[in-house]
Design a protein around this motif. Sequence first.
Motif, PDB file in Angstrom:
ATOM      1  N   GLY A  79       0.829  -1.208   0.000  1.00  0.00           N
ATOM      2  CA  GLY A  79       0.000   0.000   0.000  1.00  0.00           C
ATOM      3  C   GLY A  79       0.852   1.242   0.000  1.00  0.00           C
ATOM      4  N   THR A  80       0.180   2.376  -0.276  1.00  0.00           N
ATOM      5  CA  THR A  80       0.909   3.634  -0.266  1.00  0.00           C
ATOM      6  C   THR A  80      -0.027   4.746   0.169  1.00  0.00           C
ATOM      7  OG1 THR A  80       2.208   5.150  -1.596  1.00  0.00           O
ATOM      8  CG2 THR A  80       0.446   4.010  -2.731  1.00  0.00           C
ATOM      9  N   GLY A  81       0.540   5.886   0.560  1.00  0.00           N
ATOM     10  CA  GLY A  81      -0.278   7.023   0.977  1.00  0.00           C
ATOM     11  C   GLY A  81      -1.133   6.684   2.177  1.00  0.00           C
ATOM     12  N   ALA A  82      -2.435   7.000   2.091  1.00  0.00           N
ATOM     13  CA  ALA A  82      -3.309   6.806   3.245  1.00  0.00           C
ATOM     14  C   ALA A  82      -3.667   5.327   3.432  1.00  0.00           C
ATOM     15  CB  ALA A  82      -4.584   7.632   3.080  1.00  0.00           C
ATOM     16  N   GLN A  83      -3.541   4.526   2.335  1.00  0.00           N
ATOM     17  CA  GLN A  83      -3.931   3.105   2.435  1.00  0.00           C
ATOM     18  C   GLN A  83      -2.772   2.215   2.863  1.00  0.00           C
ATOM     19  OE1 GLN A  83      -5.083   4.749  -0.654  1.00  0.00           O
ATOM     20  NE2 GLN A  83      -6.828   5.242   0.656  1.00  0.00           N
ATOM     21  N   VAL A  84      -1.702   2.817   3.332  1.00  0.00           N
ATOM     22  CA  VAL A  84      -0.526   2.013   3.647  1.00  0.00           C
ATOM     23  C   VAL A  84      -0.826   1.082   4.821  1.00  0.00           C
ATOM     24  CG1 VAL A  84       0.531   3.578   5.294  1.00  0.00           C
ATOM     25  CG2 VAL A  84       1.972   2.173   3.825  1.00  0.00           C
ATOM     26  N   ASP A  85      -0.286  -0.133   4.734  1.00  0.00           N
ATOM     27  CA  ASP A  85      -0.522  -1.133   5.777  1.00  0.00           C
ATOM     28  C   ASP A  85       0.797  -1.397   6.499  1.00  0.00           C
ATOM     29  OD1 ASP A  85      -1.321  -3.189   7.350  1.00  0.00           O
ATOM     30  OD2 ASP A  85      -1.130  -4.692   5.751  1.00  0.00           O
ATOM     31  N   THR A  86       0.907  -0.880   7.725  1.00  0.00           N
ATOM     32  CA  THR A  86       2.183  -0.975   8.420  1.00  0.00           C
ATOM     33  C   THR A  86       2.179  -2.074   9.470  1.00  0.00           C
ATOM     34  OG1 THR A  86       1.424   0.748   9.923  1.00  0.00           O
ATOM     35  CG2 THR A  86       2.800   1.445   8.094  1.00  0.00           C
ATOM     36  N   SER A  87       1.259  -3.049   9.334  1.00  0.00           N
ATOM     37  CA  SER A  87       1.171  -4.078  10.381  1.00  0.00           C
ATOM     38  C   SER A  87       2.458  -4.892  10.458  1.00  0.00           C
ATOM     39  CB  SER A  87      -0.024  -4.985  10.118  1.00  0.00           C
ATOM     40  OG  SER A  87       0.019  -5.436   8.782  1.00  0.00           O
ATOM     41  N   ALA A  88       3.141  -5.081   9.311  1.00  0.00           N
ATOM     42  CA  ALA A  88       4.399  -5.843   9.330  1.00  0.00           C
ATOM     43  C   ALA A  88       5.422  -5.149  10.222  1.00  0.00           C
ATOM     44  CB  ALA A  88       4.937  -5.972   7.903  1.00  0.00           C
TER      45      ALA A  88
END
Lengths: 387, 401
Positions: A79-88
Amino acid sequence: MTPPPAQSATLGANGMPVPSEEPRRPPVLSVGLLGWLRANLFSSWLNTAVTLVLAYFVISWALGLISWGVINAVWDVPGTGAQVDTSACRAIRGEGACWALIGEKYRFILFGLYPFDEQWRPALVVVIFVALYVVSAMRRFWNRWLGLVWIAALTVIGVLMWGGVFGLRFVEQERWGGLPITLILSTFGIAFAFPLSILVALGRRQTSMPAVKALCVVYIELIRGVPLISLLFMASVMFPLFLPEGMNIDKLLRAQVAIILFAAAYLAEVVRGGLQALPRGQYEAADALGLSYWQKTGFIVLPQALRLVIPPLVNTFIGMFKDTSLVLIIGIFDLLNTAKTSIIEPAWQGFGIEAYLFVSAIYFVFCFAMSKYSQDLEAEFNRHRRR
Amino acid sequence: MPQDAIADPRYARAAPRRGVRLSWRDPTVRSIVWQIVIIGLVGFVVWWLVSNTMRNLEVRRIATGFGFLNREAGLPIAEAMIPYTPADTYARALLVGILNTLRVAVIGIVLSTILGTVIGIARLSQNWLLAKLAAIYVELLRDLPLLLQLLFWYALMQGLPGPRQAVNPFGSVFLSNRGIKFPWIAWEPAHTAALVALVAGTAALVLLARRFTARQMATGVRPKLWPWALALLLGLPAAVWAAMGAPFAIDAPVLRGFNFQGGATITPEFAALLLGLVLYTAAFIAEIVRAGILAVHTGQWEAAGALGLSRGEQLRLIILPQALRVIIPPMTSQYLNITKNSSLAVAIGYQDIVSIANTTLNQTGQAIEGIAIIMAVYLTISLSISLFMNWYNARIALKER
């Protein structure tokens, strides 16, 4: 004539007998890798203990750092921008770095809110700044043309940043940010503070003009007695009150003025050191030649006095470069502030360490280069004193 | 000069008086004119700024004067060394801020002097690894902005787990994002009295040491000092403490619910500020100490050795007094720097004088007074440190005859 005694062969140079019962042991190896290790790391039992303890800590820290920064690090997130998924990144927090933050945000950290398509312009500005520093550092270019080069370069930088001419889109100053702001604040700070500091330092040594001297002393001591933050606050909240109604100066320029006034007071003390270190005979000889005050100052005093203080001057420049980061507190988007802002989105919150390490590397490269340069220059200037 | 030469009337005659010629070539006239011009220009700019300010204040209806100091502040302060509630006045809030600044400055000065001296000496060590590590420390910490380091340490502190998963390195010491919790003595009046006794004992010891030195100068025999030192520094406070009932109880932090109860706390803000200030300034102090020791000529070590002094005596009696003369002036400016740099506290939320004055000026709108207070406080602290260090510098300076 009596023959010399037969035992004379076993007598030493001082006439004492040399003990020859036991073969002497070979001297301790003092050259090569082993000799170096013995001399520098294991010369005594205390030294050996210190070496072993330190080596243990260094190795364990280095391993921890490698596993945090390389092996366990997350380099990319979906993902990028507002949809980025930083769970990793969140999953590995504390055990691995989240370099994905830098991959996602490095343009913002470097150039702030400057229009994305136009960011080649601030990038070029950074390159011009670096080239300007390199040229100024080479003694081969220390002549009158250097001043013109500076004026030309700063003009080009202004054109590139603002635009509005030559088909470049106009970008208002509020959208500037990141590394160019840091470089602008420090470079313009030096360019204006340095001449001012020379005038103030000269003024402080005017024994024949007590009023001017008092003015300079008050200026220097007042500024040096208060923290830069108080001057920046003054620039941001008090300065608008100083100006007549309707007249307004933007925040960056006000901060720039505060930095110039602050730096000039410190530089003036360094310059004064050089003026004091110059032997009296130089002043008297210039007077004897019948030179006017400004001729004496420009041709005899300053060229020698400034040469004496180049290393501390560069150190003050380094200090100024670091101090520009304080504009963060009054809300100007310099390199440090963009880094601080880059982790403000909920997805990226808590990854401050990575962002700060990234800008640390940039600050370190600039400051370390200047500091090495100052040390080399100092060594070169002191060469004649070495034996 | 022979006696009769003074009697010579030509020496009694005053130098010819030179009147002021009203000419541009006369340096006196020139300097007077220049001074009038410069002072006039500066005066005009100041007058212009002040008159603008006056008009602006009138137009914007901003009150002036320090009357707001007696109003209720209503601003909460997380850590205060004196009792404080938001219902107190602005004056008291500012006093709390000043004390917070002084606290971090004094502790910072002491810790960074110790750490800096250790690192400076380590950099001169014969152990290659130790010297290199010290050099790396100095280069790295010196070349990063202090504000960046403060934000880094603060981010690190905030990254610690919450109180329930607090890191427990040893004993009852807990590190969490609420700060550092550690056990501390439950404070009683007896402890305060013992502390006062310790201060009094130290003062008495200093006086005694002076008298002993004077006696040594007179008779050549130095009376033993250490029994007196033991009695005054340990015996006296212990006696006072025991006389008041010898109270002793450890107050250890215990996890209750979502936070710790009891124990002493170092807040994350204070810890980050102190850590940043000490580590940063120690790098500069290390360089000053190293330069100071290197500035003492090798011949001094050799001469001291030739006199039969031990290595420790050489350092204490011969090298350090000479190195101190080089070290003290730059050290003074580092102490001033710590004090001024503590103002960066505002960026990480430690409530020092800048932070509280800033909130005050935002609440009251009286920017000029707020900034004037900040500047006055720092000027006072700076001048006090300068005066003290100049006095100390003059005391240890080479006595030239």
